[in-house]
Design an enzyme around this catalytic site. Structure first.
Site, mmCIF file in Angstrom:
data_model
loop_
_atom_site.group_PDB
_atom_site.id
_atom_site.type_symbol
_atom_site.label_atom_id
_atom_site.label_comp_id
_atom_site.label_asym_id
_atom_site.label_seq_id
_atom_site.Cartn_x
_atom_site.Cartn_y
_atom_site.Cartn_z
ATOM 1 N N LYS A 265 0.842 -1.197 0.000
ATOM 2 C CA LYS A 265 0.000 0.000 0.000
ATOM 3 C C LYS A 265 0.877 1.246 0.000
ATOM 4 O O LYS A 265 2.017 1.197 0.470
ATOM 5 C CB LYS A 265 -0.863 0.026 1.272
ATOM 6 C CG LYS A 265 -1.977 -0.990 1.292
ATOM 7 C CD LYS A 265 -2.802 -0.865 2.562
ATOM 8 C CE LYS A 265 -3.925 -1.879 2.590
ATOM 9 N NZ LYS A 265 -4.972 -1.642 1.584
ATOM 10 N N ARG A 339 -10.285 -11.520 2.142
ATOM 11 C CA ARG A 339 -11.095 -12.620 1.610
ATOM 12 C C ARG A 339 -10.352 -13.947 1.700
ATOM 13 O O ARG A 339 -10.955 -15.004 1.809
ATOM 14 C CB ARG A 339 -11.520 -12.290 0.165
ATOM 15 C CG ARG A 339 -10.382 -12.104 -0.784
ATOM 16 C CD ARG A 339 -10.770 -11.345 -2.057
ATOM 17 N NE ARG A 339 -10.841 -9.893 -1.846
ATOM 18 C CZ ARG A 339 -11.136 -9.019 -2.801
ATOM 19 N NH1 ARG A 339 -11.430 -9.436 -4.020
ATOM 20 N NH2 ARG A 339 -11.172 -7.738 -2.546
HETATM 21 N N1 BES Z 1 -8.135 -3.715 4.489
HETATM 22 C C1 BES Z 1 -8.251 -3.365 3.133
HETATM 23 C C2 BES Z 1 -9.542 -2.607 2.842
HETATM 24 C C3 BES Z 1 -9.563 -1.160 3.255
HETATM 25 C C4 BES Z 1 -8.864 -0.224 2.550
HETATM 26 C C5 BES Z 1 -10.365 -0.755 4.283
HETATM 27 C C6 BES Z 1 -8.934 1.102 2.910
HETATM 28 C C7 BES Z 1 -10.446 0.566 4.630
HETATM 29 C C8 BES Z 1 -9.729 1.496 3.951
HETATM 30 C C9 BES Z 1 -8.245 -4.600 2.246
HETATM 31 O O1 BES Z 1 -7.470 -5.648 2.697
HETATM 32 C C10 BES Z 1 -7.714 -4.189 0.930
HETATM 33 O O2 BES Z 1 -6.574 -3.817 0.868
HETATM 34 N N2 BES Z 1 -8.538 -4.252 -0.098
HETATM 35 C C11 BES Z 1 -8.144 -3.850 -1.392
HETATM 36 C C12 BES Z 1 -8.701 -4.838 -2.377
HETATM 37 C C13 BES Z 1 -8.175 -4.657 -3.763
HETATM 38 C C14 BES Z 1 -6.708 -5.024 -3.819
HETATM 39 C C15 BES Z 1 -8.960 -5.520 -4.705
HETATM 40 C C16 BES Z 1 -8.700 -2.452 -1.642
HETATM 41 O O3 BES Z 1 -9.820 -2.186 -1.249
HETATM 42 O O4 BES Z 1 -7.981 -1.644 -2.211
HETATM 43 MN MN MN Z 2 -5.453 -5.469 2.027
#
Ligand code: BES
Ligand code: MN
Ligand code: ZN
Length: 500
Positions: A265, A339
């Site tokens: 990230k 997931r």
């Molecule tokens: N924990 C995150 C989701 C999240 C992101 C919650 C920002 C709150 C704020 C999750 O594990 C994630 O990183 N999801 C990705 C999925 C994508 C790679 C398909 C996302 O939402 O960017």
């Molecule tokens: Mn994630």
């Protein structure tokens, strides 16, 4: 902080000694000749006090009133939501001060049902919560006691007790949500679950890497393999029903820190990924409330917990893993890890022959885009379950909104190298995530709550909200009421009424 319920008429409220008296004032108040009614009337007539939700007027050492401070706060037409707004506003003025004993007066409300009581007590508990676990100088909380004053304590008792139990659950969820990842590792979360097992009818079992490997949770293990922190799979049980009663299973995403892994990230706001275990925290919170409230139903809590880290041992984009269900998964993006841990927990849930399974997860940024911080995303393959959760959300003021699960949304999850890919394109990201989960939830009534937007607040008020503990507890208590109704009915004879 302690709560106490008391029958106090308007006249009696005036003689109740306390540091602050918070009076909820609706638009229409019956006239009275007690000091409080006269004060409210005069303040309104003068134009200094508006009875709109959250509008305040304070007085100090008022003749005829024993409380040091009086805080009048408007509640408009008096809905539960307005009660929440009003109590939040009033508690905001009290919080920084010296008040130890507060009286929260609901006696002027025309309608003061269980939902109003809950709104008031939960808002009060929310205001009283303060985080201190990782601060060197802990300011002891000033506020010690809140007396909730109502026209009839006997009538309000059940609603009051439910709300007080719920506040404890919400506070626990907030606390674990807020703790940074080095103070809330998977092992520490398991410790928090162990503590809960001290409550009546609550039991806990903790599985480590060996047991999880034996179960074949290859997807969950894949996420954990990049971290120095060992994973934990937490199994909580609340045995309040008959042995033969099918349980409700709650599954909480317990990623104690989500760096994204190799699909790392960006740095900005990455600290907020300590909140990626808020689903798990909400399950702990719900169990805390169950332990307090002792409803007659069976509940299982499942928490797959680990970190998502980049490392020499971490999973890489394109890696294929085998889930506990036997389905192989191509991990195209290591940041879609929620997931991957949930799918194995969902498969594990099958063994309980559940009446319903609800997973709770900070799953997608896309859900934040879709619904913001107001409503959690609700996805369900079962209309009755979806409706129950929607209703529970409305009643507890912990809202959610149903999202679609059309099969066409699953198209993007196709993989050339495995049974399924862990991501689809950017479009409809919260729905495609839910479609992935649905593949592992075919054997029971299932719902998924995406709490990415609702579990915590960013910015100056950064912190966990404790959501959706209120929604979950509301739903569970309704299920308990249904179970009792069924077992009371003169149906077939029960062999033995075994209670754990
Ligand atoms: N924990 C995150 C989701 C999240 C992101 C919650 C920002 C709150 C704020 C999750 O594990 C994630 O990183 N999801 C990705 C999925 C994508 C790679 C398909 C996302 O939402 O960017
Ligand atoms: Mn994630
Ligand atoms: Zn995550």
């Amino acid at each position: 902080m302690d709560f106490e319920l008391k029958t106090l008429t308007r006249a009696r409220v005036c003689t109740e000694k306390c540091d602050a008296l918070v009076v909820l004032v609706p638009l229409n108040v019956e006239e009275g000749d007690d000091t409080l009614s006269v004060l409210v009337e005069a303040a309104t007539q003068s134009g200094d006090f508006e009875r709109k939700p959250g509008k305040l007027l304070q007085t100090y050492r008022t003749t005829g009133i024993a409380a040091t401070r009086v805080i009048l706060v408007g509640t408009g037409e008096g809905s539960a939501k307005n009660v929440r707004t009003a109590v939040t506003a009033a508690m905001g003025t009290i919080k920084g001060g010296n008040a130890q004993r507060v009286v929260l007066c609901l006696s002027l409300l025309k309608e003061a049902g269980a939902s109003h009581m809950q709104a008031a007590v939960v808002a009060c508990g929310d205001a009283a919560y303060s985080y201190s676990a990782t601060k060197s100088k802990v300011q002891p909380a000033k506020l010690q006691r809140t007396v909730v004053a109502v026209a009839s304590a006997a009538e309000a008792k059940a609603g009051f007790e439910k709300a007080v139990g719920l506040v404890k659950g919400i506070a626990l969820a907030k606390e674990w949500g807020n703790r940074p990842s080095n103070h809330a590792t998977p092992v520490m979360l398991a410790g928090a679950a162990r503590e809960l097992a001290k409550l009546p009818r609550v039991k806990v079992e903790i599985l480590g890497p060996k047991e999880v490997a034996k179960l074949g949770m290859g997807s969950f293990m894949a996420v954990a393999q990049g971290s120095e922190e060992p994973l934990r799979f937490i199994v909580l049980r609340y045995d309040g029903g008959l042995k033969s009663d099918a349980p409700v299973v709650l599954v909480g995403k317990g990623i104690t820190f989500d760096t994204g892994g190799i699909s790392i990230k960006p740095a900005s706001e990455m600290d907020e990924m300590k909140f990626d275990m808020c689903g798990a925290a909400s399950v702990l919170g719900a169990f805390r409330a169950l332990g307090e409230l002792q409803p007659k139903l069976n509940v299982i809590g499942l928490i797959p917990s680990c970190e998502n880290m980049p490392d020499g041992k971490a999973i890489k984009p394109g890696d294929v893993v085998t889930s506990m269900s036997g389905q192989t998964i191509e991990i195209l993006n290591t940041d879609a890890e929620g997931r991957l841990v949930l799918c194995d927990a969902l498969t594990y849930a099958e063994r309980f022959k559940p009446r319903a399974v609800v997973d709770i997860a900070t799953l997608t940024g896309a859900c934040v885009v879709a619904l913001g911080a107001v409503r959690s995303g609700l996805f369900s393959s079962d209309d009755a379950l979806a409706q129950s959760l929607l209703n529970a959300g409305e009643r507890s003021l912990d809202l959610c909104w149903r999202m679609p699960l059309d099969e066409d949304y699953a198209d993007g999850l196709k993989s050339n190298f495995a049974d399924v890919a862990n991501v689809a394109g950017r479009a409809g990201g919260s729905v495609t995530a839910a479609k992935f989960l649905q593949r592992f939830a075919a054997k029971f009534a299932w719902a998924h709550l995406d709490i990415a937007g609702t579990a915590w607040k960013s910015g100056a008020a950064k912190g966990s909200t404790g959501r959706p503990v209120a929604l979950l507890v509301e739903y569970l208590l309704e299920q308990a009421a249904k179970t009792t109704a069924v077992s009371k009915a003169p149906a077939k004879k029960r062999v033995k009424t075994v209670r754990a």
